[in-house]
Design a protein around this motif. Structure first.
Motif, PDB file in Angstrom:
ATOM      1  N   LEU A  52       6.492   3.806  -0.041  1.00 40.45           N
ATOM      2  CA  LEU A  52       5.252   4.439  -0.500  1.00 40.45           C
ATOM      3  C   LEU A  52       5.348   5.963  -0.418  1.00 40.45           C
ATOM      4  CD1 LEU A  52       2.525   2.096   1.025  1.00 40.45           C
ATOM      5  CD2 LEU A  52       3.225   2.263  -1.377  1.00 40.45           C
ATOM      6  N   ARG A  53       5.910   6.471   0.661  1.00 43.89           N
ATOM      7  CA  ARG A  53       6.047   7.928   0.795  1.00 43.89           C
ATOM      8  C   ARG A  53       7.008   8.488  -0.254  1.00 43.89           C
ATOM      9  NH1 ARG A  53       7.378   9.609   6.668  1.00 43.89           N
ATOM     10  NH2 ARG A  53       8.965   8.048   6.295  1.00 43.89           N
ATOM     11  N   ILE A  54       8.069   7.768  -0.535  1.00 46.06           N
ATOM     12  CA  ILE A  54       9.013   8.203  -1.574  1.00 46.06           C
ATOM     13  C   ILE A  54       8.300   8.280  -2.916  1.00 46.06           C
ATOM     14  CG2 ILE A  54      11.048   7.481  -2.913  1.00 46.06           C
ATOM     15  CD1 ILE A  54      12.119   6.298  -0.186  1.00 46.06           C
ATOM     16  N   LEU A  55       7.528   7.246  -3.237  1.00 46.65           N
ATOM     17  CA  LEU A  55       6.821   7.223  -4.525  1.00 46.65           C
ATOM     18  C   LEU A  55       5.745   8.297  -4.591  1.00 46.65           C
ATOM     19  CD1 LEU A  55       6.594   3.372  -5.082  1.00 46.65           C
ATOM     20  CD2 LEU A  55       8.070   5.003  -6.282  1.00 46.65           C
ATOM     21  N   ARG A  56       5.051   8.540  -3.499  1.00 44.80           N
ATOM     22  CA  ARG A  56       4.044   9.611  -3.492  1.00 44.80           C
ATOM     23  C   ARG A  56       4.713  10.954  -3.756  1.00 44.80           C
ATOM     24  NH1 ARG A  56       0.493  10.721   1.764  1.00 44.80           N
ATOM     25  NH2 ARG A  56       2.575  10.997   2.628  1.00 44.80           N
ATOM     26  N   LYS A  89       0.701  -6.504  -2.863  1.00 46.33           N
ATOM     27  CA  LYS A  89      -0.386  -5.868  -2.111  1.00 46.33           C
ATOM     28  C   LYS A  89      -1.146  -4.837  -2.955  1.00 46.33           C
ATOM     29  CE  LYS A  89       2.102  -6.404   2.222  1.00 46.33           C
ATOM     30  NZ  LYS A  89       2.661  -5.784   3.411  1.00 46.33           N
ATOM     31  N   ASN A  90      -0.779  -4.738  -4.241  1.00 50.44           N
ATOM     32  CA  ASN A  90      -1.395  -3.782  -5.175  1.00 50.44           C
ATOM     33  C   ASN A  90      -1.206  -2.325  -4.742  1.00 50.44           C
ATOM     34  OD1 ASN A  90      -2.414  -5.793  -6.978  1.00 50.44           O
ATOM     35  ND2 ASN A  90      -4.032  -6.200  -5.470  1.00 50.44           N
ATOM     36  N   LEU A  91      -0.096  -2.043  -4.079  1.00 50.53           N
ATOM     37  CA  LEU A  91       0.177  -0.686  -3.624  1.00 50.53           C
ATOM     38  C   LEU A  91       1.132   0.056  -4.552  1.00 50.53           C
ATOM     39  CD1 LEU A  91       0.464  -1.447   0.199  1.00 50.53           C
ATOM     40  CD2 LEU A  91      -1.511  -0.526  -1.040  1.00 50.53           C
ATOM     41  N   VAL A  92       1.914  -0.696  -5.331  1.00 53.83           N
ATOM     42  CA  VAL A  92       2.772  -0.104  -6.360  1.00 53.83           C
ATOM     43  C   VAL A  92       2.717  -0.960  -7.618  1.00 53.83           C
ATOM     44  CG1 VAL A  92       4.362   0.881  -4.648  1.00 53.83           C
ATOM     45  CG2 VAL A  92       4.938  -1.265  -5.734  1.00 53.83           C
ATOM     46  N   ILE A 108       3.422   4.480  -7.591  1.00 53.55           N
ATOM     47  CA  ILE A 108       2.469   4.165  -6.534  1.00 53.55           C
ATOM     48  C   ILE A 108       1.085   4.046  -7.179  1.00 53.55           C
ATOM     49  CG2 ILE A 108       2.031   6.598  -5.919  1.00 53.55           C
ATOM     50  CD1 ILE A 108       1.890   5.608  -2.956  1.00 53.55           C
ATOM     51  N   THR A 109       0.266   3.114  -6.717  1.00 53.23           N
ATOM     52  CA  THR A 109      -1.081   2.936  -7.254  1.00 53.23           C
ATOM     53  C   THR A 109      -2.063   3.805  -6.478  1.00 53.23           C
ATOM     54  OG1 THR A 109      -1.602   1.133  -5.740  1.00 53.23           O
ATOM     55  CG2 THR A 109      -0.591   0.519  -7.862  1.00 53.23           C
ATOM     56  N   ASP A 110      -3.289   3.893  -7.005  1.00 53.44           N
ATOM     57  CA  ASP A 110      -4.345   4.608  -6.282  1.00 53.44           C
ATOM     58  C   ASP A 110      -4.584   3.965  -4.918  1.00 53.44           C
ATOM     59  OD1 ASP A 110      -4.717   6.451  -8.308  1.00 53.44           O
ATOM     60  OD2 ASP A 110      -6.390   5.360  -9.221  1.00 53.44           O
ATOM     61  N   GLU A 111      -4.462   2.636  -4.878  1.00 54.23           N
ATOM     62  CA  GLU A 111      -4.619   1.915  -3.611  1.00 54.23           C
ATOM     63  C   GLU A 111      -3.514   2.313  -2.623  1.00 54.23           C
ATOM     64  OE1 GLU A 111      -7.056  -0.523  -1.456  1.00 54.23           O
ATOM     65  OE2 GLU A 111      -7.321  -0.017  -3.556  1.00 54.23           O
ATOM     66  N   GLY A 112      -2.298   2.482  -3.119  1.00 48.78           N
ATOM     67  CA  GLY A 112      -1.194   2.926  -2.279  1.00 48.78           C
ATOM     68  C   GLY A 112      -1.412   4.338  -1.755  1.00 48.78           C
TER      69      GLY A 112
END
Length: 151
Positions: A52-56, A89-92, A108-112
């Motif tokens: 998640l941090r990589i994608l952000r 988990k709808n995070l990506v 990454i999604t808004d949820e992520g």
């Protein structure tokens, strides 16, 4: 039988290189356990958090599995499996590139992003707690030495 903390705290006949490797390994596990304790209530692993941090860090631009794998802290991670779990988990999100059907874009999604915004201050607090026995100067020196060991 003495445990590792007893061995590291006492003067032993262990060679200094061995004592150093044991100490760094033990400290690494302590750090991992501390971070995992923060992530566990959010049902996310350290490796998923890293993805998640990589994608952000891509700032809305797509990434691919190879790029994520190259940036992972643990090179042994199964990036495909991690991304699949984050999708559930709808995070990506994963999209097949229209220009090149073999290319898969991962975002990454808004949820992520919301989850990371929630976790950022909690993780920072845990990191400060884990390193709280060291001064700023000691932390700087430790970072220089750890980087030197890896090179």
């Amino acid at each position: 039988m003495k445990d590792i903390t007893d061995i590291l705290k006492t003067k032993t006949n262990l060679p200094l290189a061995k004592k150093t490797v044991l100490n760094v390994s033990y400290t690494s596990n302590t750090f991992k356990d501390g971070i995992l304790s923060v992530l566990k209530p959010y049902d996310i692993s350290i490796e998923q958090f890293n993805v998640l941090r990589i994608l952000r860090g891509k700032s809305g631009k797509p990434s691919n599995l190879k790029d994520i794998q190259d940036r992972m802290i643990s090179k042994m991670s199964n990036t495909t499996r991690l991304v699949d779990k984050l999708i559930l988990k709808n995070l990506v999100e994963r999209f097949i590139c229209e220009k090149n059907r073999r290319k898969v874009d991962i975002y990454i999604t808004d949820e992520g992003l919301k989850l990371l915004n929630t976790l950022d201050p909690i993780i920072e607090q845990k990191e400060n707690e884990l390193t709280g026995n060291l001064s700023q100067r000691e932390l700087e020196t430790l970072n220089i030495l750890l980087t030197k060991m890896r090179n």
